[in-house]
Design a protein around this motif. Sequence first.
Motif, PDB file in Angstrom:
ATOM      1  N   GLY A 217      22.207  88.255  55.572  1.00  0.00           N
ATOM      2  CA  GLY A 217      22.626  86.767  55.832  1.00  0.00           C
ATOM      3  C   GLY A 217      23.058  86.346  54.713  1.00  0.00           C
ATOM      4  N   GLY A 218      24.233  85.784  55.094  1.00  0.00           N
ATOM      5  CA  GLY A 218      24.980  85.292  53.541  1.00  0.00           C
ATOM      6  C   GLY A 218      26.420  86.145  53.412  1.00  0.00           C
ATOM      7  N   GLU A 219      26.656  86.162  51.967  1.00  0.00           N
ATOM      8  CA  GLU A 219      27.874  86.888  51.672  1.00  0.00           C
ATOM      9  C   GLU A 219      27.755  88.236  51.623  1.00  0.00           C
ATOM     10  OE1 GLU A 219      29.376  82.949  48.755  1.00  0.00           O
ATOM     11  OE2 GLU A 219      27.735  84.838  47.904  1.00  0.00           O
ATOM     12  N   LEU A 220      28.706  89.082  51.711  1.00  0.00           N
ATOM     13  CA  LEU A 220      28.671  90.352  51.501  1.00  0.00           C
ATOM     14  C   LEU A 220      28.978  90.775  50.103  1.00  0.00           C
ATOM     15  CD1 LEU A 220      30.558  91.720  54.543  1.00  0.00           C
ATOM     16  CD2 LEU A 220      28.127  91.589  54.257  1.00  0.00           C
ATOM     17  N   LEU A 221      28.010  91.683  49.480  1.00  0.00           N
ATOM     18  CA  LEU A 221      28.131  91.600  47.998  1.00  0.00           C
ATOM     19  C   LEU A 221      28.078  93.283  47.579  1.00  0.00           C
ATOM     20  CD1 LEU A 221      25.312  89.019  47.394  1.00  0.00           C
ATOM     21  CD2 LEU A 221      27.815  88.719  47.243  1.00  0.00           C
ATOM     22  N   SER A 222      28.603  93.386  46.654  1.00  0.00           N
ATOM     23  CA  SER A 222      28.605  94.921  45.939  1.00  0.00           C
ATOM     24  C   SER A 222      28.255  94.913  44.800  1.00  0.00           C
ATOM     25  CB  SER A 222      30.054  95.453  46.292  1.00  0.00           C
ATOM     26  OG  SER A 222      30.481  95.358  47.498  1.00  0.00           O
ATOM     27  N   LEU A 223      27.552  95.811  43.903  1.00  0.00           N
ATOM     28  CA  LEU A 223      27.465  95.800  42.664  1.00  0.00           C
ATOM     29  C   LEU A 223      28.536  96.231  41.816  1.00  0.00           C
ATOM     30  CD1 LEU A 223      23.923  97.857  42.290  1.00  0.00           C
ATOM     31  CD2 LEU A 223      24.239  95.395  42.359  1.00  0.00           C
ATOM     32  N   ARG A 224      28.917  95.573  40.590  1.00  0.00           N
ATOM     33  CA  ARG A 224      30.305  95.830  39.912  1.00  0.00           C
ATOM     34  C   ARG A 224      30.274  97.265  39.689  1.00  0.00           C
ATOM     35  NH1 ARG A 224      28.219  92.279  34.891  1.00  0.00           N
ATOM     36  NH2 ARG A 224      26.286  93.601  34.441  1.00  0.00           N
ATOM     37  N   TYR A 225      31.444  97.753  39.671  1.00  0.00           N
ATOM     38  CA  TYR A 225      31.904  99.195  39.366  1.00  0.00           C
ATOM     39  C   TYR A 225      32.197  99.235  37.870  1.00  0.00           C
ATOM     40  CZ  TYR A 225      34.390 103.602  40.551  1.00  0.00           C
ATOM     41  OH  TYR A 225      34.593 105.007  40.482  1.00  0.00           O
ATOM     42  N   ASP A 226      33.031  98.257  37.595  1.00  0.00           N
ATOM     43  CA  ASP A 226      33.347  98.228  36.011  1.00  0.00           C
ATOM     44  C   ASP A 226      33.381  96.815  35.658  1.00  0.00           C
ATOM     45  OD1 ASP A 226      35.604  97.039  36.960  1.00  0.00           O
ATOM     46  OD2 ASP A 226      37.060  98.826  36.571  1.00  0.00           O
ATOM     47  N   LEU A 227      33.703  96.670  34.271  1.00  0.00           N
ATOM     48  CA  LEU A 227      33.686  95.153  33.914  1.00  0.00           C
ATOM     49  C   LEU A 227      35.100  94.548  34.047  1.00  0.00           C
ATOM     50  CD1 LEU A 227      31.413  95.933  30.858  1.00  0.00           C
ATOM     51  CD2 LEU A 227      30.577  95.062  33.190  1.00  0.00           C
ATOM     52  N   THR A 228      36.181  95.664  34.312  1.00  0.00           N
ATOM     53  CA  THR A 228      37.602  95.049  34.326  1.00  0.00           C
ATOM     54  C   THR A 228      37.845  94.134  35.193  1.00  0.00           C
ATOM     55  OG1 THR A 228      38.046  97.310  32.978  1.00  0.00           O
ATOM     56  CG2 THR A 228      40.038  95.936  33.828  1.00  0.00           C
ATOM     57  N   VAL A 229      37.387  94.699  36.464  1.00  0.00           N
ATOM     58  CA  VAL A 229      38.017  93.668  37.728  1.00  0.00           C
ATOM     59  C   VAL A 229      37.215  92.409  37.626  1.00  0.00           C
ATOM     60  CG1 VAL A 229      37.597  93.375  40.142  1.00  0.00           C
ATOM     61  CG2 VAL A 229      38.677  95.628  39.088  1.00  0.00           C
ATOM     62  N   PRO A 230      35.710  92.459  37.309  1.00  0.00           N
ATOM     63  CA  PRO A 230      35.170  91.230  37.062  1.00  0.00           C
ATOM     64  C   PRO A 230      35.821  90.319  36.122  1.00  0.00           C
ATOM     65  CG  PRO A 230      33.538  92.754  37.379  1.00  0.00           C
ATOM     66  CD  PRO A 230      34.661  93.624  37.249  1.00  0.00           C
ATOM     67  N   PHE A 231      36.363  90.960  34.850  1.00  0.00           N
ATOM     68  CA  PHE A 231      36.955  90.075  34.021  1.00  0.00           C
ATOM     69  C   PHE A 231      38.245  89.443  34.443  1.00  0.00           C
ATOM     70  CE2 PHE A 231      40.083  90.495  30.280  1.00  0.00           C
ATOM     71  CZ  PHE A 231      39.642  89.482  29.567  1.00  0.00           C
ATOM     72  N   ALA A 232      38.953  90.402  35.239  1.00  0.00           N
ATOM     73  CA  ALA A 232      40.340  89.679  35.761  1.00  0.00           C
ATOM     74  C   ALA A 232      40.042  88.517  36.800  1.00  0.00           C
ATOM     75  CB  ALA A 232      41.005  90.867  36.687  1.00  0.00           C
ATOM     76  N   ARG A 233      38.970  88.945  37.677  1.00  0.00           N
ATOM     77  CA  ARG A 233      38.413  87.600  38.565  1.00  0.00           C
ATOM     78  C   ARG A 233      38.199  86.506  37.844  1.00  0.00           C
ATOM     79  NH1 ARG A 233      34.016  85.185  38.415  1.00  0.00           N
ATOM     80  NH2 ARG A 233      33.021  87.094  38.192  1.00  0.00           N
TER      81      ARG A 233
END
Lengths: 525, 525
Positions: free
Chosen positions: B121-137
């Motif tokens: 229920g709620g958002e669809l989530l994934s564990l981070r695969y690297d730190l680069t994409v979260p940094f860009a986000r």
Amino acid sequence: MEDKAQIQEAIKSQGEVVRKLKSEKANRKQIDEEVAKLLALKAQLGGDDGKHQFVLKTAKGTRDYNPKQMAIRERVFSAIVGCFKRHGAETIDTPVFELKETLTGKYGEDSKLIYDLKDQGGELLSLRYDLTVPFARYLAMNKITNIKRYHIAKVYRRDNPAMTRGRYREFYQCDFDIAGQYDAMIPDAECLKIVHEILSQLDLGDFCIKVNDRRILDGMFAVCGVPDDKFRTICSTVDKMDKMPWEDVKNEMVKEKGLSEEAADRIGHYVSMQGGKDLAERLLQDQALSHSQQACAGLADMKLLFSYLQLFQVTDKVVFDLSLARGLDYYTGIIYEAVLTQAGGAPAAEEGVGVGSVAGGGRYDGLVGMFDPKGRKVPCVGVSIGIERIFSIMEQKAEASAERVRTTEVQVLVAAAQKNLLEERLKLAAALWDAGIKAEVMYKKNPKLLSQLQHCEESGIPLVAILGERELKDGVVKLRVVSTREEVDVSRADLIGEIRKRTSEAETIRPAQPLTLQGSSSRPL
Amino acid sequence: MEDKAQIQEAIKSQGEVVRKLKSEKANRKQIDEEVAKLLALKAQLGGDDGKHQFVLKTAKGTRDYNPKQMAIRERVFSAIVGCFKRHGAETIDTPVFELKETLTGKYGEDSKLIYDLKDQGGELLSLRYDLTVPFARYLAMNKITNIKRYHIAKVYRRDNPAMTRGRYREFYQCDFDIAGQYDAMIPDAECLKIVHEILSQLDLGDFCIKVNDRRILDGMFAVCGVPDDKFRTICSTVDKMDKMPWEDVKNEMVKEKGLSEEAADRIGHYVSMQGGKDLAERLLQDQALSHSQQACAGLADMKLLFSYLQLFQVTDKVVFDLSLARGLDYYTGIIYEAVLTQAGGAPAAEEGVGVGSVAGGGRYDGLVGMFDPKGRKVPCVGVSIGIERIFSIMEQKAEASAERVRTTEVQVLVAAAQKNLLEERLKLAAALWDAGIKAEVMYKKNPKLLSQLQHCEESGIPLVAILGERELKDGVVKLRVVSTREEVDVSRADLIGEIRKRTSEAETIRPAQPLTLQGSSSRPL
């Protein structure tokens, strides 16, 4: 990315789900969640320009930490870790997910808040819900019978977040635990001493540490006439006493949980009691309680605990409070909770943040045995620091005091006064880095001197090493003190020593340093 | 816990799944996974005694860190963070999971390795695969156009773990990135300088940093006659050149990927080239390559990069290598990878650990724009330190050298020479803690002196403060130096000063300190 038609199909059926829930007047949370899914699908499809539109946000109940928040976080961690290390703790780390079955049956009703991973083939996994169960799994798996360890890591709960009050779905726990078969109440007293040290040192305002014992609670329920199978549920009602008046608590016991009015009144008599060693002594004489072996064992230990706390000189903040219950299933002996009783440095308007629970823990002698194939027990006692609330308070204090929080530790900016000195700047910066000096250069071929000085002002860099034609010819660097605008020529040979000398004072107040220990060394031996 | 009959039912049907896969001769991995599920179910049911049997393990591809490993980990982190801070980096943190769509379309084929969370229920989530994409986000979400930050955190990949070689499903990444519109190759050169500093400082043995540029690769593919739509796949074949001989690489290009033999041979001509600034200059004159604007831009920047690296005095370890490709989709300019070329202090037999890639990165100017609603770009360049392999090497070195790794920092044990001195021990310990001294007491009422001294030997505690009837009467403490067995009486008033004095030397070599910087301050300015 899925194909467009597929997404449109999904949007249609998700729309149906939402309409149905609304027509059924389903609960708000459920509708919100389904609407969120619908919006996410629509976003995936994108706008008129055909581009994919991302929902730019972090997952619900989570947050990023920006550099300023990280600086505060490091400061708080440093103080807490410093305390744990002062008490001789080692540290361990465990994975963020565990086998699902490792967590099963440990959290009672709260199990529904556990995040499961999708079954993508292989083992069924869940995100850790706390650090205590993984710790017990670690001890059993490695057959460890003695350890004093701390563990600082994130845990995950699908709870309703209240982020302004420092409650998140992803949050840090800061645990200190002592495992091993020891003499009664000595490690337990050290845990309380640690809470006292940390809360004093962080200077969060006045606080109070409530203590009670599961055995006293259970004994009290028994002598009050609570049926055995209602201990847990009545216990969770008692736990609400800090949030509701006694009348409401009693009502819940009697009307919702079917307890007799007499039993409830008897409980009411006990749970209103607060005190110290004297209260434990008085209750040991209590006609009714003395019929419970459990209660007597708990009360004798409480007395012993207070005698150790007196030696530690922390009884001023510790209260034996019979209404303290705590929810978790695994506690078997002493339990405690520290609460802030006054908004420390925080503005009075923000009362919701500055008060409330900031640490908790207790004894759990049975948990490790649940993991051991032969059920061998390892007695444990520990404490968990409610670090997220502490972060919130510290952030507010920083805001309120307009304190300048530095986010880097740069000692010197290598700058140029004229054009075409990039190569000289890079050479000097490399020499400083290799000497262990924290230094920056601006990534422009020809930055203006003014913008280089501005960068220092903005990020709190104390020194500027300025290169110019004259300086190069004379074999010197012009060293400028940002705060005073004083400038001196320093020979290349003396530069590193000069920078070290001029920044060694600043070092002692840099953000990463632990807060000074309150009242340190002021007590006579 | 589910009920017994239900579990038995599940075991039966899972047994069917396994049998079917085996009869179909399905691949080993798939069978193993289904068998694991079957065993987990059986374990849930428990043995004859009716007790629940837990599978006592961490999730596949993950591990606990014990206190010794943590001490080594802290030492390595401290050296790396020290370097990042020396270069003026701030730090941030992001949540361990992101909205699934944030990760979608960023990793090409590797997307199948992303861990998804169960839809609860709620958002669809994934564990981070690297730190680069979260940094860009993070940059796009907060509209940040300039930042130099490091981020050390765990990332998650459902890869086939090779744990003895330091490859896990949960592992640390240690990233340093510079975002912002700057003059060409200045931040890029600093990233390489950082890799050079870290690998030198950690003393892992000889290393080499290979550099190349996506634009040079793409230009080369174009002039060699690779069709546009085959750039990526041919690139991933080139990436295997460090693991297979050219003949096999060529075979894959021609037979599997349908490239013409002539094109493959032309590629073979280029990818065998290695050099420095000279090679970049030579290739700028290359008849074929000069037809590619992209290649020329890349080569001009490569030349510039080497001129900066010369100023940084790191060209001894940097090689321009046209066979370096790197898998990730998001690189747009320079790419690099550091490899260990010799097993440092590790035993020669363990060759698999001591050599191979330990850092990598490059320029990714388009990634942040993928998250910005208006596609605004923020140029970025960064490096990721392959910390897990470094941990493995450091652990092996510690094993091999039989180095005693302390896991606590305790300075003094408060001990008693006679019985009935628990209260005195607790009082003294509290006074030491309050003065900021790291101290322990044993949690027994009457521990034997010998067992107290043994504890010091085992955990490397340098001092013992011994209390006895005589000492109490005389107002002194007997301070014993564990290593020399020397004993002196110290008055209570002097005790704290004496402990501080005697442990200040030990402080400077305690495990948590950064390693000394190799060759520090030895270079003339």
